[in-house]
Design an enzyme around this catalytic site. Structure first.
Site, PDB file in Angstrom:
ATOM      1  CG  HIS A  64     -78.775  22.833 -14.599  1.00 53.73           C
ATOM      2  ND1 HIS A  64     -78.763  21.490 -14.296  1.00 53.73           N
ATOM      3  CD2 HIS A  64     -77.625  23.073 -15.271  1.00 53.73           C
ATOM      4  CE1 HIS A  64     -77.663  20.930 -14.777  1.00 53.73           C
ATOM      5  NE2 HIS A  64     -76.954  21.873 -15.371  1.00 53.73           N
ATOM      6  CB  SER A  77     -73.991  20.322 -15.614  1.00 53.55           C
ATOM      7  OG  SER A  77     -74.886  20.237 -16.693  1.00 53.55           O
ATOM      8  CG  ASP A 118     -81.688  20.513 -13.215  1.00 48.24           C
ATOM      9  OD1 ASP A 118     -81.889  20.612 -14.440  1.00 48.24           O
ATOM     10  OD2 ASP A 118     -80.613  20.115 -12.736  1.00 48.24           O
TER      11      ASP A 118
END
Length: 344
Positions: A312, A179, A282
């Site tokens: 995610h 991320s 995601d």
């Protein structure tokens, strides 16, 4: 005349056990409760659920850890994960940058302590997990400066000898993150290309579900609304908390929209090979795929792995088979690049 029915291809579906869904829902709720409308973070709320893992000098499941302070004034430190069963083996170093939208989390949070232990044990490698400053108290470029400063710190022989085991090979240094940490891994690697290190060499990048964005609203951002953990509301809030004040808020800033209208020209930059990880559920996946395509178009060595039934942050949950599969892919990538470096 017989007619055979044509089977329709099976559509991906979000495949998560109930326990994982509950944890993801709780993480989203805590994030929303701590991120105030005025752009500040209520860190007192976070302390109520903020469980920290102390370093373990004795081996736990084959990995020992210790913390190293780089700059006490800005709380810049890193945790070193050493696989104790490979003491006599020359090991690559994985510099790991945690996620959390540049706003949350740290290397001693249980999920990141656990996942770095898995990387150290299974690759195997020496992992250096960086505690960088967080937004909005510290905006860009604080986070990227902190991570790059750890590279420079370890490039010093005295610091390296005091911080890392003797078998840690900084000529095979990989930058990895998930991320926001994957955003950091890309930009720090790009920055490293223009810096003359004495002993350290960045040889690869592992970008797990990188946090990129832009002014445009992509298909995945709208179509996947409501999937776990990431949402437009949360990402917009985090970009506003992260970008420098006084420059005008624009998500096409090259630190956000890495492949967008203000993208850096990579043609003269010797970026190391990159591994990109994408999940089917995601919200950020379109930006991640654009990143992969941009690198490929720019003539860089890049590979992509997609997990169509995942969301995610799936890989921090060891109960998911895809989590173990991803760590195996990272292992293969690091071994391949390391062997290529060894033959040069």
């Amino acid at each position: 005349m017989s007619m055979e029915a044509t089977a329709k291809p099976q559509q991906p579906s979000l495949s998560l056990p109930w326990k994982t869904r509950i944890i993801l829902s709780a993480l989203a709720a805590i994030t929303d409760a701590s991120c105030r409308k005025n752009g500040t973070v209520n860190r007192r709320i976070l302390t109520l659920v903020d469980f920290r893992c102390p370093p373990t000098s004795k081996s736990v499941n084959g990995v020992a850890t210790h913390d190293v302070v780089v700059d006490e004034a800005r709380n810049l430190w890193f945790r070193v994960f050493v696989p104790t069963q490979h003491a006599g083996k020359n090991l690559p170093v994985v510099m790991f940058f945690h996620g959390g939208g540049f706003v949350l989390l740290s290397p001693d949070d249980p999920p990141y302590d656990a996942v770095c232990r898995r990387f150290a044990r299974k690759v195997p490698c020496v992992v250096v997990s960086v505690n960088y400053r967080l937004a909005p108290e510290h905006r860009y470029p604080a986070q990227h400066d902190d991570c790059f400063d750890v590279l420079k710190f370890l490039d010093d022989e005295e610091n390296r000898s005091k911080s890392l085991p003797e078998n840690a090979n900084l000529l095979r240094c990989f930058l990895a993150g998930d991320s926001a940490g994957a955003n950091l891994a890309h930009h720090v690697a790009q920055r490293a290309c223009d810096f003359k290190f004495q002993r350290l060499k960045v040889t690869g990048v592992v970008a797990i579900q990188p946090f990129f964005g832009g002014e445009e609203r992509t298909d995945s951002e709208t179509r996947l609304a409501g999937t776990p953990l990431v949402s437009l509301k949360r990402t917009d809030w985090m970009w506003k908390a992260f970008l420098p004040e006084g420059e005008g808020f624009n998500r096409d800033h090259p630190i956000v929209n890495v492949s967008g209208p203000k993208a850096v020209d990579l043609s003269e930059i010797k970026l190391p090979p990159v591994m990109v990880v994408v999940a089917g559920f995601d919200v950020l996946r379109d930006w991640q795929i654009r990143y992969y395509e941009w690198l490929k178009k720019s003539g860089k060595e890049v590979c992509i792995f997609e997990y169509p039934n995942m969301c995610h942050a799936f890989y921090i949950f060891p109960e998911l088979p895809e989590s173990g599969q991803l760590i195996d892919k990272v292992k293969d990538f690091i071994h391949k690049i390391s062997s290529d470096v060894a033959t040069l």
